[in-house]
Design a protein around this motif. Structure first.
Motif, mmCIF file in Angstrom:
data_model
loop_
_atom_site.group_PDB
_atom_site.id
_atom_site.type_symbol
_atom_site.label_atom_id
_atom_site.label_comp_id
_atom_site.label_asym_id
_atom_site.label_seq_id
_atom_site.Cartn_x
_atom_site.Cartn_y
_atom_site.Cartn_z
ATOM 1 N N TYR A 140 0.861 -1.196 0.000
ATOM 2 C CA TYR A 140 0.000 0.000 0.000
ATOM 3 C C TYR A 140 0.891 1.238 0.000
ATOM 4 O O TYR A 140 0.879 2.033 0.947
ATOM 5 N N PHE A 141 1.645 1.411 -1.069
ATOM 6 C CA PHE A 141 2.648 2.475 -1.102
ATOM 7 C C PHE A 141 2.039 3.877 -1.023
ATOM 8 O O PHE A 141 2.714 4.849 -0.705
ATOM 9 N N TYR A 142 0.738 3.992 -1.289
ATOM 10 C CA TYR A 142 0.072 5.287 -1.297
ATOM 11 C C TYR A 142 -0.624 5.606 0.035
ATOM 12 O O TYR A 142 -1.167 6.694 0.210
ATOM 13 N N LEU A 143 -0.626 4.652 0.974
ATOM 14 C CA LEU A 143 -1.332 4.852 2.244
ATOM 15 C C LEU A 143 -0.373 5.267 3.348
ATOM 16 O O LEU A 143 0.817 4.926 3.320
ATOM 17 N N PRO A 144 -0.866 5.981 4.371
ATOM 18 C CA PRO A 144 -0.026 6.289 5.525
ATOM 19 C C PRO A 144 0.178 5.050 6.391
ATOM 20 O O PRO A 144 -0.793 4.414 6.815
ATOM 21 N N VAL A 145 1.420 4.688 6.604
ATOM 22 C CA VAL A 145 1.789 3.586 7.500
ATOM 23 C C VAL A 145 2.646 4.204 8.593
ATOM 24 O O VAL A 145 3.775 4.632 8.350
ATOM 25 N N GLU A 146 2.107 4.289 9.801
ATOM 26 C CA GLU A 146 2.799 4.948 10.906
ATOM 27 C C GLU A 146 2.754 4.072 12.146
ATOM 28 O O GLU A 146 1.961 3.122 12.230
ATOM 29 N N ASP A 147 3.607 4.405 13.112
ATOM 30 C CA ASP A 147 3.521 3.758 14.417
ATOM 31 C C ASP A 147 3.248 4.806 15.483
ATOM 32 O O ASP A 147 3.343 6.014 15.218
ATOM 33 N N GLU A 148 2.861 4.353 16.670
ATOM 34 C CA GLU A 148 2.403 5.291 17.695
ATOM 35 C C GLU A 148 3.514 6.216 18.158
ATOM 36 O O GLU A 148 3.255 7.335 18.620
ATOM 37 N N GLY A 149 4.762 5.802 18.004
ATOM 38 C CA GLY A 149 5.878 6.664 18.381
ATOM 39 C C GLY A 149 6.031 7.837 17.430
ATOM 40 O O GLY A 149 6.173 8.988 17.849
ATOM 41 N N ARG A 150 5.966 7.565 16.140
ATOM 42 C CA ARG A 150 6.097 8.633 15.145
ATOM 43 C C ARG A 150 4.939 9.624 15.232
ATOM 44 O O ARG A 150 5.102 10.800 14.903
ATOM 45 N N LEU A 151 3.775 9.166 15.688
ATOM 46 C CA LEU A 151 2.623 10.065 15.761
ATOM 47 C C LEU A 151 2.718 11.068 16.906
ATOM 48 O O LEU A 151 1.842 11.921 17.058
ATOM 49 N N ASN A 152 3.775 11.000 17.701
ATOM 50 C CA ASN A 152 4.019 12.061 18.681
ATOM 51 C C ASN A 152 4.475 13.344 17.998
ATOM 52 O O ASN A 152 4.409 14.423 18.589
ATOM 53 N N ASP A 153 4.951 13.227 16.762
ATOM 54 C CA ASP A 153 5.339 14.401 15.978
ATOM 55 C C ASP A 153 4.076 15.066 15.426
ATOM 56 O O ASP A 153 3.255 14.423 14.771
ATOM 57 N N TYR A 154 3.925 16.351 15.666
ATOM 58 C CA TYR A 154 2.708 17.080 15.291
ATOM 59 C C TYR A 154 2.386 16.950 13.809
ATOM 60 O O TYR A 154 1.252 16.630 13.427
ATOM 61 N N ILE A 156 3.517 14.790 11.497
ATOM 62 C CA ILE A 156 3.240 13.413 11.076
ATOM 63 C C ILE A 156 1.839 13.002 11.510
ATOM 64 O O ILE A 156 1.084 12.394 10.742
ATOM 65 N N ARG A 157 1.469 13.357 12.756
ATOM 66 C CA ARG A 157 0.132 13.020 13.248
ATOM 67 C C ARG A 157 -0.949 13.733 12.440
ATOM 68 O O ARG A 157 -1.966 13.133 12.070
ATOM 69 N N ARG A 158 -0.733 14.985 12.130
ATOM 70 C CA ARG A 158 -1.730 15.747 11.373
ATOM 71 C C ARG A 158 -1.891 15.179 9.963
ATOM 72 O O ARG A 158 -3.003 15.054 9.446
ATOM 73 N N ASP A 159 -0.770 14.836 9.334
ATOM 74 C CA ASP A 159 -0.820 14.221 8.018
ATOM 75 C C ASP A 159 -1.562 12.885 8.059
ATOM 76 O O ASP A 159 -2.383 12.582 7.187
ATOM 77 N N PHE A 160 -1.255 12.088 9.065
ATOM 78 C CA PHE A 160 -1.890 10.773 9.193
ATOM 79 C C PHE A 160 -3.400 10.917 9.300
ATOM 80 O O PHE A 160 -4.166 10.244 8.577
ATOM 81 N N LEU A 161 -3.857 11.789 10.179
ATOM 82 C CA LEU A 161 -5.292 11.990 10.359
ATOM 83 C C LEU A 161 -5.939 12.542 9.094
ATOM 84 O O LEU A 161 -7.016 12.089 8.675
ATOM 85 N N ASN A 304 -11.224 21.610 7.797
ATOM 86 C CA ASN A 304 -11.747 20.646 8.785
ATOM 87 C C ASN A 304 -11.493 19.222 8.273
ATOM 88 O O ASN A 304 -12.439 18.490 7.987
ATOM 89 N N PRO A 305 -10.248 18.788 8.160
ATOM 90 C CA PRO A 305 -9.982 17.522 7.495
ATOM 91 C C PRO A 305 -10.285 16.286 8.318
ATOM 92 O O PRO A 305 -10.368 15.184 7.775
ATOM 93 N N PHE A 306 -10.461 16.446 9.633
ATOM 94 C CA PHE A 306 -10.749 15.313 10.527
ATOM 95 C C PHE A 306 -11.416 15.863 11.785
ATOM 96 O O PHE A 306 -11.398 17.070 12.017
ATOM 97 N N PRO A 307 -12.024 15.004 12.608
ATOM 98 C CA PRO A 307 -12.687 15.496 13.822
ATOM 99 C C PRO A 307 -11.709 16.255 14.715
ATOM 100 O O PRO A 307 -10.626 15.749 15.040
ATOM 101 N N GLU A 308 -12.085 17.453 15.094
ATOM 102 C CA GLU A 308 -11.138 18.306 15.848
ATOM 103 C C GLU A 308 -10.777 17.725 17.204
ATOM 104 O O GLU A 308 -9.724 18.070 17.745
ATOM 105 N N GLU A 309 -11.598 16.823 17.725
ATOM 106 C CA GLU A 309 -11.286 16.223 19.014
ATOM 107 C C GLU A 309 -9.982 15.419 18.962
ATOM 108 O O GLU A 309 -9.319 15.209 19.991
ATOM 109 N N LEU A 310 -9.584 14.988 17.770
ATOM 110 C CA LEU A 310 -8.387 14.155 17.642
ATOM 111 C C LEU A 310 -7.100 14.973 17.612
ATOM 112 O O LEU A 310 -6.017 14.413 17.662
ATOM 113 N N MET A 311 -7.206 16.279 17.527
ATOM 114 C CA MET A 311 -5.999 17.106 17.484
ATOM 115 C C MET A 311 -5.647 17.614 18.869
ATOM 116 O O MET A 311 -4.621 18.176 19.073
#
Length: 311
Positions: A140-154, A156-161, A304-311
């Motif tokens: 799935y070269f076009y999909l976001p593949v992340e781990d919970e550690g990398r999502l501590n970066d603002y 990366i997390r915003r892009d993932f969501l 508003n790309p994703f639910p604001e509660e997740l940011m």
């Protein structure tokens, strides 16, 4: 704005089951919150190939330019089993919107798993992705593949969501479109989001949609989907956001006072110099959009790309 639930593949040890090598479970606040907003399919390659819980730890090492997984005490090699499992899982899982995996894991880590030398006595300078994670990124070269550690970066997390919720909207469109107007509306709502990731793809999409009758509706949809995935496979950054914000600002710049312009420009300068969060700047911009009742800008997913509660 409707936020359809993304489908994601989730490491089973993240708040789901105690399946780590030591019998533990990972309590991660972000992934725990995310569970309420997504549909998820869990994965634990080690357990799914029959390894026990708890179990001896395994590691990755490099041999003849291949990364292999081994249990160092018994020297049992799990490489082929994990790779075969990964390939079968990815072929059968169907359409998903992203992966959230366990950091530093020899199966699931994303660019942060320890990689040992062939003699197992020292680390190679540099880290690796786990065997399952690498297969997921290849498949799935076009999909976001992340781990919970990398999502501590603002960022990366915003892009993932942004990506998983955008792909969920795209899936809904593919499954429910009735005529070209559905596709045109979707494209209009995602204009600034597409501009953020790939302005060239945005132009290609516009040209293709202007000539959609040449392709027919279904083929136009297929081409659009491929371009959409290709566009969002790229990364955003501060400068790309700044470009989009300046385009949005152009919609109402002649309607606001000079003091409001000056204040907004000062806020943009703070954002450019990492002294203001993107969310703070966007909230201020939204106040003008609502004030002037700009329906075109109000419809933009970028704001508003994703639910604001997740940011």
């Amino acid at each position: 704005m409707n936020h359809y639930k993304p489908k994601i593949v989730l490491s089973r040890c993240l708040n789901i089951e105690p399946v780590r090598y030591n019998g533990g479970i990972v309590n991660d606040e972000f992934s725990k919150k995310l569970l309420d907003y997504v549909e998820y399919i869990t994965v634990c390659p080690e357990v799914d190939i029959g390894m026990p819980v708890p179990r001896p730890f395994v590691l990755l090492y490099k041999k003849d330019n291949q990364i292999r997984m081994i249990e160092p005490n018994s020297m049992k090699d799990y490489t082929e089993e994990i790779i075969n499992y990964s390939e079968n899982f990815l072929k059968s899982v169907g359409e998903v919107d992203g992966f959230l995996l366990k950091a530093k894991s020899p199966s699931c880590g994303v660019k942060d798993a320890k990689l040992y030398q062939e003699n197992l006595k020292g680390l190679i300078n540099g880290k690796s992705s786990g065997l399952f994670a690498q297969k997921a990124m290849d498949h799935y070269f076009y999909l976001p593949v992340e781990d919970e550690g990398r999502l501590n970066d603002y960022w990366i997390r915003r892009d993932f969501l942004t990506k998983i919720f955008s792909y969920a909207r795209l899936r809904y469109l593919k499954d429910n479109y009735k005529d070209i107007n559905d596709l045109l509306k979707f494209h209009q709502e995602h204009k600034y989001l597409l501009m953020l990731y790939d302005p060239n793809a945005l132009k290609k999409m516009g040209n293709m949609l202007a000539n959609w009758k040449k392709y027919g509706l279904d083929e136009a949809m297929n081409q659009y989907v491929n371009l959409f995935y290709s566009s969002l496979s790229k990364r955003s950054n501060l400068n790309k956001h700044l470009n989009v914000i300046q385009h949005i600002y152009g919609h109402f710049s002649d309607k606001i006072s000079q003091s409001e312009k000056n204040h907004l420009l000062r806020m943009i300068d703070k954002f450019t110099n990492n002294r203001l969060h993107l969310e703070g700047l966007l909230e201020y911009i939204k106040s003008f959009i609502y004030r002037f009742n700009d329906n075109y800008l109000k419809s933009q997913v970028y704001l508003n790309p994703f639910p604001e509660e997740l940011m």
